[in-house]
Design an enzyme around this catalytic site. Structure first.
Site, PDB file in Angstrom:
ATOM      1  N   GLY A   1       5.878  -2.642   6.558  1.00  7.63           N
ATOM      2  CA  GLY A   1       7.266  -3.091   6.663  1.00  7.63           C
ATOM      3  C   GLY A   1       8.107  -2.259   7.612  1.00  7.63           C
ATOM      4  O   GLY A   1       7.698  -1.197   8.069  1.00  7.63           O
ATOM      5  N   GLU A   2       9.295  -2.769   7.913  1.00  8.34           N
ATOM      6  CA  GLU A   2      10.229  -2.080   8.793  1.00  8.34           C
ATOM      7  C   GLU A   2      11.434  -1.631   7.937  1.00  8.34           C
ATOM      8  O   GLU A   2      12.234  -2.467   7.506  1.00  8.34           O
ATOM      9  CB  GLU A   2      10.664  -3.041   9.925  1.00  8.34           C
ATOM     10  CG  GLU A   2      11.867  -2.607  10.731  1.00  8.34           C
ATOM     11  CD  GLU A   2      11.776  -1.186  11.297  1.00  8.34           C
ATOM     12  OE1 GLU A   2      10.740  -0.812  11.862  1.00  8.34           O
ATOM     13  OE2 GLU A   2      12.783  -0.455  11.153  1.00  8.34           O
TER      14      GLU A   2
ATOM     15  N   GLU B   1       0.802  -1.218   0.000  1.00  8.51           N
ATOM     16  CA  GLU B   1       0.000   0.000   0.000  1.00  8.51           C
ATOM     17  C   GLU B   1       0.835   1.268   0.000  1.00  8.51           C
ATOM     18  O   GLU B   1       1.944   1.292   0.530  1.00  8.51           O
ATOM     19  CB  GLU B   1      -0.850   0.040   1.279  1.00  8.51           C
ATOM     20  CG  GLU B   1      -1.965  -0.957   1.290  1.00  8.51           C
ATOM     21  CD  GLU B   1      -2.604  -1.065   2.661  1.00  8.51           C
ATOM     22  OE1 GLU B   1      -2.814  -0.029   3.315  1.00  8.51           O
ATOM     23  OE2 GLU B   1      -2.878  -2.204   3.072  1.00  8.51           O
TER      24      GLU B   1
ATOM     25  N   CYS C   1       5.429  -7.750   7.330  1.00  9.19           N
ATOM     26  CA  CYS C   1       6.423  -7.290   8.292  1.00  9.19           C
ATOM     27  C   CYS C   1       6.643  -8.399   9.311  1.00  9.19           C
ATOM     28  O   CYS C   1       5.736  -9.162   9.620  1.00  9.19           O
ATOM     29  CB  CYS C   1       5.897  -6.033   9.000  1.00  9.19           C
ATOM     30  SG  CYS C   1       7.071  -5.301  10.167  1.00  9.19           S
TER      31      CYS C   1
ATOM     32  N   ASN D   1      -5.573   3.410  15.277  1.00 10.88           N
ATOM     33  CA  ASN D   1      -6.528   2.953  14.275  1.00 10.88           C
ATOM     34  C   ASN D   1      -6.994   1.562  14.675  1.00 10.88           C
ATOM     35  O   ASN D   1      -6.161   0.695  14.930  1.00 10.88           O
ATOM     36  CB  ASN D   1      -5.864   2.894  12.896  1.00 10.88           C
ATOM     37  CG  ASN D   1      -5.757   4.268  12.279  1.00 10.88           C
ATOM     38  OD1 ASN D   1      -6.749   4.983  12.152  1.00 10.88           O
ATOM     39  ND2 ASN D   1      -4.547   4.658  11.922  1.00 10.88           N
TER      40      ASN D   1
ATOM     41  N   LEU E   1       7.829   4.520  19.649  1.00  9.94           N
ATOM     42  CA  LEU E   1       8.118   4.199  21.050  1.00  9.94           C
ATOM     43  C   LEU E   1       6.919   3.478  21.681  1.00  9.94           C
ATOM     44  O   LEU E   1       7.045   2.381  22.189  1.00  9.94           O
ATOM     45  CB  LEU E   1       8.470   5.489  21.799  1.00  9.94           C
ATOM     46  CG  LEU E   1       9.067   5.354  23.174  1.00  9.94           C
ATOM     47  CD1 LEU E   1      10.309   4.472  23.180  1.00  9.94           C
ATOM     48  CD2 LEU E   1       9.428   6.731  23.752  1.00  9.94           C
ATOM     49  N   HIS E   2       5.785   4.110  21.662  1.00  9.77           N
ATOM     50  CA  HIS E   2       4.503   3.519  22.064  1.00  9.77           C
ATOM     51  C   HIS E   2       4.375   3.115  23.527  1.00  9.77           C
ATOM     52  O   HIS E   2       3.270   2.798  23.982  1.00  9.77           O
ATOM     53  CB  HIS E   2       4.117   2.330  21.180  1.00  9.77           C
ATOM     54  CG  HIS E   2       4.020   2.658  19.715  1.00  9.77           C
ATOM     55  ND1 HIS E   2       3.453   3.813  19.249  1.00  9.77           N
ATOM     56  CD2 HIS E   2       4.430   1.975  18.607  1.00  9.77           C
ATOM     57  CE1 HIS E   2       3.503   3.825  17.914  1.00  9.77           C
ATOM     58  NE2 HIS E   2       4.093   2.739  17.505  1.00  9.77           N
TER      59      HIS E   2
HETATM   60  N1  SAH Z   1       7.925  -0.373  10.953  1.00  8.62           N
HETATM   61  C1  SAH Z   1       7.997   1.035  11.076  1.00  8.62           C
HETATM   62  C2  SAH Z   1       7.126   1.835  10.148  1.00  8.62           C
HETATM   63  C3  SAH Z   1       5.754   1.343   9.828  1.00  8.62           C
HETATM   64  S1  SAH Z   1       4.376   1.750  10.792  1.00  8.62           S
HETATM   65  C4  SAH Z   1       7.723   1.427  12.525  1.00  8.62           C
HETATM   66  O1  SAH Z   1       7.427   0.571  13.322  1.00  8.62           O
HETATM   67  O2  SAH Z   1       7.845   2.595  12.846  1.00  8.62           O
HETATM   68  C5  SAH Z   1       4.234   3.479  10.933  1.00  8.62           C
HETATM   69  C6  SAH Z   1       3.686   3.886  12.287  1.00  8.62           C
HETATM   70  O3  SAH Z   1       2.309   3.511  12.449  1.00  8.62           O
HETATM   71  C7  SAH Z   1       4.443   3.249  13.427  1.00  8.62           C
HETATM   72  O4  SAH Z   1       4.645   4.181  14.450  1.00  8.62           O
HETATM   73  C8  SAH Z   1       3.476   2.178  13.871  1.00  8.62           C
HETATM   74  O5  SAH Z   1       3.747   1.768  15.177  1.00  8.62           O
HETATM   75  C9  SAH Z   1       2.160   2.896  13.708  1.00  8.62           C
HETATM   76  N2  SAH Z   1       0.994   2.021  13.698  1.00  8.62           N
HETATM   77  C10 SAH Z   1       0.881   0.750  13.274  1.00  8.62           C
HETATM   78  N3  SAH Z   1      -0.358   0.284  13.461  1.00  8.62           N
HETATM   79  C11 SAH Z   1      -1.075   1.287  14.000  1.00  8.62           C
HETATM   80  C12 SAH Z   1      -2.438   1.433  14.418  1.00  8.62           C
HETATM   81  N4  SAH Z   1      -3.304   0.425  14.322  1.00  8.62           N
HETATM   82  N5  SAH Z   1      -2.819   2.615  14.910  1.00  8.62           N
HETATM   83  C13 SAH Z   1      -1.941   3.648  15.002  1.00  8.62           C
HETATM   84  N6  SAH Z   1      -0.665   3.574  14.634  1.00  8.62           N
HETATM   85  C14 SAH Z   1      -0.218   2.402  14.139  1.00  8.62           C
END
Ligand code: SAH
Length: 362
Positions: free
Chosen positions: A157-158, A90, A110, A288, A213-214
């Protein structure tokens, strides 16, 4: 066979020289590639003999639009591309005041396993090639007619798990004879692969590094991000500090707000503590909702933001674009995968049954 679009102009020049072709042909061909041709036959100012020669030595991998969703609310466009081997990825076009931004993928699936993310549910199928990454930018621009000025590597992907390809992509996309997009207009997002962050720092690029970071504590972060089980928050933050010291570039920390998991006052305080004395900024992302996941969006985004601000942390809340279309990356691919079960990822064959249609929202 040569993946001609994954080569830099300099490599293309050398390659053509090996084939006995003059240097000026390289620029000519390079320009055609960035006009989005699907075959060598379309390179009409080359002799028929040269076009046939190219066709016998090299290949192109233009993506096809498998699905397209256009937001009625803000003009966001989400593309599901079908790659030349039938796999799908995508991209999302977002229109901001500061310019059009495309969010692109770097892998099919991923392998990082984040609990809240749709992209990782069926694991990683394969890495993308530099050409496949370039083409997401180029074909988004060609299909939408919107000139792209910014790129975010935040799709499926990463990026740092496909390091060499991503570095090559950055060189290509930056090239003045190609898309000519400056590093300061590019953001790269990682789940926090520390060795690769250190490696990236050595290139001293002017891009923006975003770190997902999350969670500010190991218990929570390891629960939702398996990558944390081997590295841990402390080592990650040390790496981020080093990255800033080496490159002088402030890091942006992404923080998806998950109900009852990472949205407490205590966690806001811990997060502020981690960032103390370290230039950087926090981007709170309203989660999301991923159908397959039990994790739900937090209702404490504003309170969490305020609490961080009281600690002096710079915070923004990500605006939701395209909320009337499948929101975050990975979701459209998941949907398409579910609809085409049990075939899922294909390595070839006819894919037309996936319904190449425009899913314009009513
Ligand atoms: N692999 C990379 C980039 C891809 S995701 C990474 O981990 O950063 C891009 C961002 O969207 C990342 O911060 C990821 O954690 C976040 N993300 C993934 N799924 C999500 C969701 N359901 N709701 C909000 N953010 C999300």
């Amino acid at each position: 066979m040569t993946d001609i679009k994954s080569m830099t102009l300099e490599e293309l020049t050398a390659w053509l020289k090996d084939q006995g072709e003059p240097a000026f042909r390289a620029k000519q061909i390079f320009h055609w590639l960035y006009r989005g041709v699907s075959s060598f036959d379309e390179m009409t100012d080359l002799s028929k003999a040269l076009r046939e020669k190219l066709d016998s030595l090299a290949f192109l991998t233009p993506p096809q639009v498998a699905r397209k969703q256009v937001s009625r609310l803000d003009g966001t466009i989400k593309y599901l591309w079908e790659l030349s081997d039938g796999n799908c990825v995508e991209s999302v076009l977002m229109r901001y005041q500061h310019g059009n931004t495309v969010c692109i993928s770097c892998q099919v699936g991923c392998r990082m396993g984040c609990a809240f993310c749709a992209s990782t549910l069926a694991g990683k199928v394969r890495d993308l090639t530099p050409a496949e990454m370039i083409d997401q930018v180029l074909f988004t621009q060609l299909d939408s007619g919107a000139p792209i000025s910014n790129i975010v590597l935040m799709g499926i992907g990463e990026p740092l798990d496909n390091f060499e390809t991503v570095m090559r992509f950055l060189t290509l996309v930056n090239h003045p004879e190609g898309l000519n997009i400056g590093m300061r207009h590019i953001s790269l997002s990682t789940c926090g692969l520390t060795e690769q962050i250190d490696k990236l720092a050595q290139y001293g690029l002017q891009l923006t590094l975003s770190v997902s970071l999350h969670a500010p504590d190991d218990e929570t972060r390891s629960r939702i991000m398996p990558v944390n089980r081997s590295v841990g928050v402390e080592k990650l933050m040390d790496t981020c500090r080093r990255y800033f010291q080496t490159t002088g570039r402030r890091i942006s920390y992404e923080y998806a707000m998950i109900d009852g998991v990472n949205d407490s006052d205590r966690q806001a305080d811990l997060l502020a503590g981690l960032l103390k004395g370290m230039p950087g900024h926090v981007n709170l992302i309203p989660l999301n909702d991923v159908e397959e996941s039990p994790l739900k969006p937090s209702r404490r985004v504003a309170a969490f933001q305020k609490r961080l601000e009281r600690h002096g942390v710079t915070v923004t809340v990500r605006r939701r674009l395209g909320s009337d279309i499948d929101a975050s990356c990975g979701q459209l691919r998941r949907k398409a995968m579910r609809e085409t079960e049990p075939r899922r990822e294909r390595t070839g064959g006819d894919s037309r049954e996936t319904g190449r249609k425009e899913d314009e929202q009513p």
